[in-house]
Motif scaffolding. Structure first.
Motif, PDB file in Angstrom:
ATOM      1  N   LEU A 242      35.722  11.750   3.539  1.00  0.00           N
ATOM      2  CA  LEU A 242      36.802  10.757   3.632  1.00  0.00           C
ATOM      3  C   LEU A 242      36.329   9.677   2.452  1.00  0.00           C
ATOM      4  O   LEU A 242      37.625   9.585   1.866  1.00  0.00           O
ATOM      5  CB  LEU A 242      36.881  10.086   4.913  1.00  0.00           C
ATOM      6  CG  LEU A 242      37.828   8.916   5.221  1.00  0.00           C
ATOM      7  CD1 LEU A 242      39.233   9.597   4.818  1.00  0.00           C
ATOM      8  CD2 LEU A 242      37.605   8.292   6.446  1.00  0.00           C
ATOM      9  N   CYS A 243      35.365   9.195   2.323  1.00  0.00           N
ATOM     10  CA  CYS A 243      35.200   8.001   1.416  1.00  0.00           C
ATOM     11  C   CYS A 243      35.590   8.209   0.027  1.00  0.00           C
ATOM     12  O   CYS A 243      36.338   7.673  -0.670  1.00  0.00           O
ATOM     13  CB  CYS A 243      33.879   7.289   1.562  1.00  0.00           C
ATOM     14  SG  CYS A 243      33.627   6.396   3.111  1.00  0.00           S
ATOM     15  N   ASP A 272      25.609  12.360   9.784  1.00  0.00           N
ATOM     16  CA  ASP A 272      24.807  11.422   9.417  1.00  0.00           C
ATOM     17  C   ASP A 272      25.159  10.052   8.881  1.00  0.00           C
ATOM     18  O   ASP A 272      25.053   9.467   7.885  1.00  0.00           O
ATOM     19  CB  ASP A 272      23.910  12.030   8.332  1.00  0.00           C
ATOM     20  CG  ASP A 272      22.690  11.294   7.754  1.00  0.00           C
ATOM     21  OD1 ASP A 272      22.184  10.459   8.495  1.00  0.00           O
ATOM     22  OD2 ASP A 272      22.194  11.392   6.537  1.00  0.00           O
ATOM     23  N   GLY A 273      26.164   9.505   9.778  1.00  0.00           N
ATOM     24  CA  GLY A 273      26.868   8.410   9.518  1.00  0.00           C
ATOM     25  C   GLY A 273      28.131   8.492   8.773  1.00  0.00           C
ATOM     26  O   GLY A 273      28.629   7.386   8.363  1.00  0.00           O
ATOM     27  N   GLU A 274      28.360   9.643   7.964  1.00  0.00           N
ATOM     28  CA  GLU A 274      29.405   9.542   7.157  1.00  0.00           C
ATOM     29  C   GLU A 274      30.536  10.444   7.669  1.00  0.00           C
ATOM     30  O   GLU A 274      30.314  11.359   8.293  1.00  0.00           O
ATOM     31  CB  GLU A 274      29.004  10.215   5.937  1.00  0.00           C
ATOM     32  CG  GLU A 274      30.230  10.052   4.710  1.00  0.00           C
ATOM     33  CD  GLU A 274      29.693  10.665   3.341  1.00  0.00           C
ATOM     34  OE1 GLU A 274      30.601  10.635   2.527  1.00  0.00           O
ATOM     35  OE2 GLU A 274      28.421  10.668   2.979  1.00  0.00           O
ATOM     36  N   VAL A 275      31.822  10.154   7.477  1.00  0.00           N
ATOM     37  CA  VAL A 275      32.979  10.749   8.048  1.00  0.00           C
ATOM     38  C   VAL A 275      33.390  11.791   7.093  1.00  0.00           C
ATOM     39  O   VAL A 275      33.656  11.779   5.895  1.00  0.00           O
ATOM     40  CB  VAL A 275      34.209   9.713   8.435  1.00  0.00           C
ATOM     41  CG1 VAL A 275      35.470  10.615   8.572  1.00  0.00           C
ATOM     42  CG2 VAL A 275      33.615   8.752   9.181  1.00  0.00           C
ATOM     43  N   PHE A 276      33.652  13.131   7.552  1.00  0.00           N
ATOM     44  CA  PHE A 276      34.148  14.092   7.001  1.00  0.00           C
ATOM     45  C   PHE A 276      35.132  15.106   7.637  1.00  0.00           C
ATOM     46  O   PHE A 276      35.393  14.694   8.808  1.00  0.00           O
ATOM     47  CB  PHE A 276      32.755  15.374   6.802  1.00  0.00           C
ATOM     48  CG  PHE A 276      31.766  14.947   5.905  1.00  0.00           C
ATOM     49  CD1 PHE A 276      31.473  15.169   4.290  1.00  0.00           C
ATOM     50  CD2 PHE A 276      30.802  14.257   6.528  1.00  0.00           C
ATOM     51  CE1 PHE A 276      30.647  14.835   3.581  1.00  0.00           C
ATOM     52  CE2 PHE A 276      29.682  13.815   5.746  1.00  0.00           C
ATOM     53  CZ  PHE A 276      29.257  13.895   4.239  1.00  0.00           C
ATOM     54  N   PHE A 277      35.797  15.827   6.630  1.00  0.00           N
ATOM     55  CA  PHE A 277      37.050  16.589   7.452  1.00  0.00           C
ATOM     56  C   PHE A 277      36.628  18.239   7.089  1.00  0.00           C
ATOM     57  O   PHE A 277      36.313  18.460   5.987  1.00  0.00           O
ATOM     58  CB  PHE A 277      38.269  16.166   6.733  1.00  0.00           C
ATOM     59  CG  PHE A 277      38.657  14.800   7.334  1.00  0.00           C
ATOM     60  CD1 PHE A 277      39.698  14.841   8.632  1.00  0.00           C
ATOM     61  CD2 PHE A 277      38.336  13.628   6.778  1.00  0.00           C
ATOM     62  CE1 PHE A 277      40.086  13.745   9.118  1.00  0.00           C
ATOM     63  CE2 PHE A 277      38.965  12.514   7.075  1.00  0.00           C
ATOM     64  CZ  PHE A 277      39.845  12.588   8.368  1.00  0.00           C
ATOM     65  N   GLU A 278      37.009  18.842   8.281  1.00  0.00           N
ATOM     66  CA  GLU A 278      37.002  20.448   7.878  1.00  0.00           C
ATOM     67  C   GLU A 278      38.432  20.947   7.657  1.00  0.00           C
ATOM     68  O   GLU A 278      39.239  20.465   8.884  1.00  0.00           O
ATOM     69  CB  GLU A 278      36.459  21.014   9.207  1.00  0.00           C
ATOM     70  CG  GLU A 278      36.310  22.659   8.939  1.00  0.00           C
ATOM     71  CD  GLU A 278      35.715  23.268  10.163  1.00  0.00           C
ATOM     72  OE1 GLU A 278      35.642  24.402  10.020  1.00  0.00           O
ATOM     73  OE2 GLU A 278      35.443  22.644  11.273  1.00  0.00           O
ATOM     74  N   MET A 279      38.821  21.322   6.469  1.00  0.00           N
ATOM     75  CA  MET A 279      40.265  21.629   6.417  1.00  0.00           C
ATOM     76  C   MET A 279      40.655  22.756   6.982  1.00  0.00           C
ATOM     77  O   MET A 279      39.762  23.924   7.408  1.00  0.00           O
ATOM     78  CB  MET A 279      40.433  21.823   5.066  1.00  0.00           C
ATOM     79  CG  MET A 279      40.148  20.551   4.154  1.00  0.00           C
ATOM     80  SD  MET A 279      40.674  19.029   4.706  1.00  0.00           S
ATOM     81  CE  MET A 279      42.650  19.149   4.300  1.00  0.00           C
ATOM     82  N   ARG A 280      41.803  22.909   7.721  1.00  0.00           N
ATOM     83  CA  ARG A 280      42.115  23.880   8.470  1.00  0.00           C
ATOM     84  C   ARG A 280      43.177  24.834   7.552  1.00  0.00           C
ATOM     85  O   ARG A 280      44.311  24.486   7.110  1.00  0.00           O
ATOM     86  CB  ARG A 280      43.187  22.918   9.647  1.00  0.00           C
ATOM     87  CG  ARG A 280      42.510  22.438  10.672  1.00  0.00           C
ATOM     88  CD  ARG A 280      43.329  21.439  11.426  1.00  0.00           C
ATOM     89  NE  ARG A 280      44.339  22.264  12.304  1.00  0.00           N
ATOM     90  CZ  ARG A 280      45.100  21.479  12.964  1.00  0.00           C
ATOM     91  NH1 ARG A 280      45.188  19.994  12.851  1.00  0.00           N
ATOM     92  NH2 ARG A 280      46.237  22.319  13.705  1.00  0.00           N
TER      93      ARG A 280
END
Length: 409
Positions: A242-243, A272-280
């Protein structure tokens, strides 16, 4: 109902004779005349008379299932929703109910402080005559039946003024109304939880306090920014940070819009404290298919499949089952074709939905029609039950097909 009928008879007797203050001897004489054995009855006697303000039509009775009754007892509210041209529904926090007036052959009496047989049994002092006044009466009550929330209007209202981006002149000069959560609660015939869930389903977002849906072209522009960045950075579709997206794309579009498109087309998680996205993958492929089909009446199926696969991000695979409820394949034409048919554009009423579908195609297989009617299924209802009610089945070249039960004009 039997207890209510008995009270009604006593009340009418009191009104006829004017004997609102009956003695025990008079009560026993009445029981003897009615050939009732006092030993088979509770010793307490309700002697009813109509109060000075008693009248019909001033009170409404509502029959509640135990769950709804518990909500009221817990201090929560039930809300009746509907505009003048709509059939009223009753909503709890998370469910919607149709309201229907049910008539009863027994007059229903409102008696303040009236004790039930169970309460009388528990009170040893209640063996005398209890004098009560009837405050009101009714010959009908509201009956509730769980129903589907009426959510089509929600999309219609928000699509009157879709958001085209911060630089759109149209957004600055638009005269269409914008809607807060409170506005939608007053206009949409659904519970609060059902409305909020549907806002998520249609990928609505809050902009300056108002719920908006994105204009489709602007949505595709945002999605293209994200997928191109993923490709240029060689990120896996399962781990998009995200960042980094906000940092790289923040100069092109508002950061809230970048995050919104990631939320719409991806699954958010923290590692690990970081925001991620798994794309659909399925949703991205579906959106690109809609973009290709929206300007064509019909598309050669094989050509469409080729162009579609070339248009999606590298590494994603297109499949026709990704288009359920969005597009329909015509296998009877030569060559086979595909065209846009969105389930959200079809009528919300069951019969009107089937009329519309059978107007588009005379005979449907169950596989083809299911995506266009499964949202009509009530609680515990199956697609098969809907088809049995609204369609007639037959065999065509060894395949079961369904056609309308009534002529389609």
């Amino acid at each position: 109902m039997e207890a209510v009928a008995g009270m009604e008879a006593v009340a009418r007797g009191s009104e006829r004779t004017g004997a609102a203050m009956r003695s025990r001897a008079e009560v026993d004489a009445t029981l003897q005349t009615a050939k009732l054995n006092p030993a088979e009855l509770l010793p307490a006697v309700h002697c009813l008379s109509f109060g000075p303000q008693a009248g019909g039509g001033e009170c409404c009775l509502l029959q509640l299932e135990p769950g709804l009754c518990a909500e009221l007892e817990a201090g929560r509210s039930l809300v009746i929703r509907g505009e003048k041209d709509e059939h009223a529904v009753l909503c709890s926090k998370d469910k919607t109910y149709d309201m229907k007036i049910a008539d009863t052959s027994n007059m229903l009496l409102f008696v303040p402080g009236c004790k039930t047989p169970e309460e009388l049994n528990a009170d040893p002092a209640s063996c005398n005559i209890i004098y009560s006044q009837i405050a009101g009466f009714s010959k009908n009550y509201w009956e509730l039946r769980r129903c589907r929330p009426k959510l089509k209007k929600l999309r219609k209202l928000l699509m009157e003024d879709p958001y085209e981006g911060p630089d759109s002149q149209k957004d600055q000069t638009s005269t269409f109304s914008k809607y807060t959560t409170e506005d939608l609660l007053s206009l949409i015939q659904a519970s609060e939880e059902e409305i909020l869930h549907q806002l998520q389903v249609i990928d609505a977002c809050k902009i300056e306090g108002y719920w908006r849906v994105l204009d489709f072209d602007y949505e595709m522009k945002l999605l293209s920014h994200v997928t191109q960045l993923i490709d240029s950075e060689s990120w896996p579709f399962s781990k998009v940070p995200l960042c980094a997206c906000l940092e790289e794309l923040g100069s092109l579009e508002p950061r809230e819009m970048i995050e919104h498109i990631l939320l719409s087309y991806g699954r958010k998680y923290v590692d690990d404290g970081e925001v991620f996205f798994e794309m659909r993958e399925d949703k991205i492929c579906r959106a690109i298919a809609q973009m290709l089909l929206q300007n064509a009446v019909k598309f050669n199926l094989s050509e469409f499949e080729e162009v579609w696969q070339q248009s999606v991000p590298e590494g994603m695979t297109t499949r026709l089952d990704q288009l359920q409820g969005l597009a329909l394949v015509d296998k009877s034409s030569r060559p086979e074709t595909i065209f846009l048919l969105k389930v959200e554009d079809l009528p919300e009423d069951n019969q009107e939905r089937f009329n519309s579908l059978f107007g588009i195609r005379e005979k449907w297989t169950e596989v083809d029609i299911t995506p266009y009617i499964q949202d009509l299924c009530a609680e515990k209802q199956t697609v098969g039950a809907l088809l049995t009610k609204y369609a007639r089945s037959s065999m065509l070249n060894g395949v079961k097909v369904f056609n309308s039960r009534r002529p389609i004009s």
